[in-house]
Design a protein around this motif. Structure first.
Motif, PDB file in Angstrom:
ATOM      1  N   ARG A  14       0.542  -1.500  -0.045  1.00 17.78           N
ATOM      2  CA  ARG A  14       0.002  -0.088   0.124  1.00 17.78           C
ATOM      3  C   ARG A  14       1.253   1.295   0.226  1.00 17.78           C
ATOM      4  NH1 ARG A  14      -3.756   2.883  -1.620  1.00 17.78           N
ATOM      5  NH2 ARG A  14      -4.475   4.450  -0.185  1.00 17.78           N
ATOM      6  N   LEU A  15       2.184   1.521   0.835  1.00 17.82           N
ATOM      7  CA  LEU A  15       3.005   2.199   0.566  1.00 17.82           C
ATOM      8  C   LEU A  15       3.365   2.851  -0.273  1.00 17.82           C
ATOM      9  CD1 LEU A  15       3.930   4.470   2.730  1.00 17.82           C
ATOM     10  CD2 LEU A  15       5.619   2.745   3.810  1.00 17.82           C
ATOM     11  N   GLY A  16       4.096   1.891  -1.221  1.00  9.62           N
ATOM     12  CA  GLY A  16       4.462   1.333  -2.352  1.00  9.62           C
ATOM     13  C   GLY A  16       3.392   2.802  -3.917  1.00  9.62           C
ATOM     14  N   GLU A  17       1.628   1.699  -3.487  1.00  6.96           N
ATOM     15  CA  GLU A  17       1.350   2.191  -4.270  1.00  6.96           C
ATOM     16  C   GLU A  17       1.389   3.808  -3.968  1.00  6.96           C
ATOM     17  OE1 GLU A  17      -2.345   0.277  -3.628  1.00  6.96           O
ATOM     18  OE2 GLU A  17      -1.788  -1.332  -5.199  1.00  6.96           O
ATOM     19  N   LEU A  18       0.706   4.316  -2.499  1.00  3.91           N
ATOM     20  CA  LEU A  18       0.740   5.456  -2.934  1.00  3.91           C
ATOM     21  C   LEU A  18       1.988   6.098  -2.486  1.00  3.91           C
ATOM     22  CD1 LEU A  18      -0.481   5.869   1.275  1.00  3.91           C
ATOM     23  CD2 LEU A  18      -2.080   5.511  -0.875  1.00  3.91           C
ATOM     24  N   TYR A  19       3.027   5.781  -3.041  1.00  7.15           N
ATOM     25  CA  TYR A  19       4.127   6.624  -3.783  1.00  7.15           C
ATOM     26  C   TYR A  19       4.603   7.272  -4.871  1.00  7.15           C
ATOM     27  CZ  TYR A  19       7.679   5.739   0.471  1.00  7.15           C
ATOM     28  OH  TYR A  19       8.162   5.515   2.083  1.00  7.15           O
ATOM     29  N   LYS A  20       3.751   6.163  -5.401  1.00 10.33           N
ATOM     30  CA  LYS A  20       3.775   6.270  -6.964  1.00 10.33           C
ATOM     31  C   LYS A  20       2.154   7.481  -6.861  1.00 10.33           C
ATOM     32  CE  LYS A  20       5.330   1.426  -8.225  1.00 10.33           C
ATOM     33  NZ  LYS A  20       3.856   0.200  -8.523  1.00 10.33           N
ATOM     34  N   LYS A  21       0.848   7.366  -6.332  1.00  9.81           N
ATOM     35  CA  LYS A  21       0.563   7.990  -6.731  1.00  9.81           C
ATOM     36  C   LYS A  21       0.300   9.913  -6.438  1.00  9.81           C
ATOM     37  CE  LYS A  21      -3.827   5.525  -6.181  1.00  9.81           C
ATOM     38  NZ  LYS A  21      -4.988   4.572  -4.960  1.00  9.81           N
ATOM     39  N   HIS A  22       1.349   9.695  -5.154  1.00 13.78           N
ATOM     40  CA  HIS A  22       1.854  11.549  -5.227  1.00 13.78           C
ATOM     41  C   HIS A  22       3.026  11.938  -5.806  1.00 13.78           C
ATOM     42  CE1 HIS A  22       4.492  13.522  -2.509  1.00 13.78           C
ATOM     43  NE2 HIS A  22       3.388  14.298  -1.675  1.00 13.78           N
ATOM     44  N   ARG A  23       3.725  10.805  -6.104  1.00 16.99           N
ATOM     45  CA  ARG A  23       4.324  11.704  -7.521  1.00 16.99           C
ATOM     46  C   ARG A  23       4.227  11.818  -8.174  1.00 16.99           C
ATOM     47  NH1 ARG A  23       8.136  13.997  -7.917  1.00 16.99           N
ATOM     48  NH2 ARG A  23       8.866  14.428  -9.870  1.00 16.99           N
ATOM     49  N   ALA A  24       2.525  10.559  -9.023  1.00 12.22           N
ATOM     50  CA  ALA A  24       1.669  10.890 -10.611  1.00 12.22           C
ATOM     51  C   ALA A  24       1.378  12.949  -9.858  1.00 12.22           C
ATOM     52  CB  ALA A  24       0.721  10.019 -10.389  1.00 12.22           C
ATOM     53  N   LEU A  25       0.976  12.439  -8.715  1.00 16.95           N
ATOM     54  CA  LEU A  25       0.322  14.129  -8.630  1.00 16.95           C
ATOM     55  C   LEU A  25       0.902  15.068  -8.482  1.00 16.95           C
ATOM     56  CD1 LEU A  25      -2.734  13.502  -5.473  1.00 16.95           C
ATOM     57  CD2 LEU A  25      -2.755  14.280  -8.033  1.00 16.95           C
ATOM     58  N   ASP A  26       2.393  14.794  -8.882  1.00 17.00           N
ATOM     59  CA  ASP A  26       3.067  15.915  -8.233  1.00 17.00           C
ATOM     60  C   ASP A  26       3.199  16.450  -9.960  1.00 17.00           C
ATOM     61  OD1 ASP A  26       4.963  17.242  -6.773  1.00 17.00           O
ATOM     62  OD2 ASP A  26       7.169  15.873  -7.908  1.00 17.00           O
ATOM     63  N   ASP A  27       4.166  15.434 -10.668  1.00 18.22           N
ATOM     64  CA  ASP A  27       4.101  15.849 -11.920  1.00 18.22           C
ATOM     65  C   ASP A  27       2.523  16.439 -12.626  1.00 18.22           C
ATOM     66  OD1 ASP A  27       6.321  14.112 -11.727  1.00 18.22           O
ATOM     67  OD2 ASP A  27       5.833  12.701 -12.140  1.00 18.22           O
ATOM     68  N   GLU A  28       1.813  16.078 -11.984  1.00 18.26           N
ATOM     69  CA  GLU A  28       0.555  16.759 -12.909  1.00 18.26           C
ATOM     70  C   GLU A  28       0.586  18.094 -11.778  1.00 18.26           C
ATOM     71  OE1 GLU A  28      -4.337  15.583 -13.238  1.00 18.26           O
ATOM     72  OE2 GLU A  28      -2.860  14.059 -11.881  1.00 18.26           O
TER      73      GLU A  28
END
Length: 67
Positions: A14-28
């Protein structure tokens, strides 16, 4: 698989998934600010990033407590 190992794996996944989502939002957010997008949209994305950051911190703490 022991309950500890199973719980540890779930939290880590779950932590790995959240890291990815956070990074994607940062890029967005970066892209939206480059295109001068509506402030309301950018602020909503930033709020989502903060929520994810809080959740990441909570899960990291839980993972440390597990051992």
């Amino acid at each position: 698989m022991s309950n500890y190992t199973e719980q540890h794996s779930k939290v880590a996944h779950r932590l790995g998934e959240l890291y990815k989502k956070h990074r994607a939002l940062d890029d967005e957010v970066t892209e939206l600010t480059k295109t001068f997008a509506d402030d309301q949209i950018v602020n909503r994305k930033k709020s989502m990033k903060l929520w994810l950051k809080d959740e990441i911190y909570r899960l990291e703490t839980e993972l440390k407590d597990l051992g």
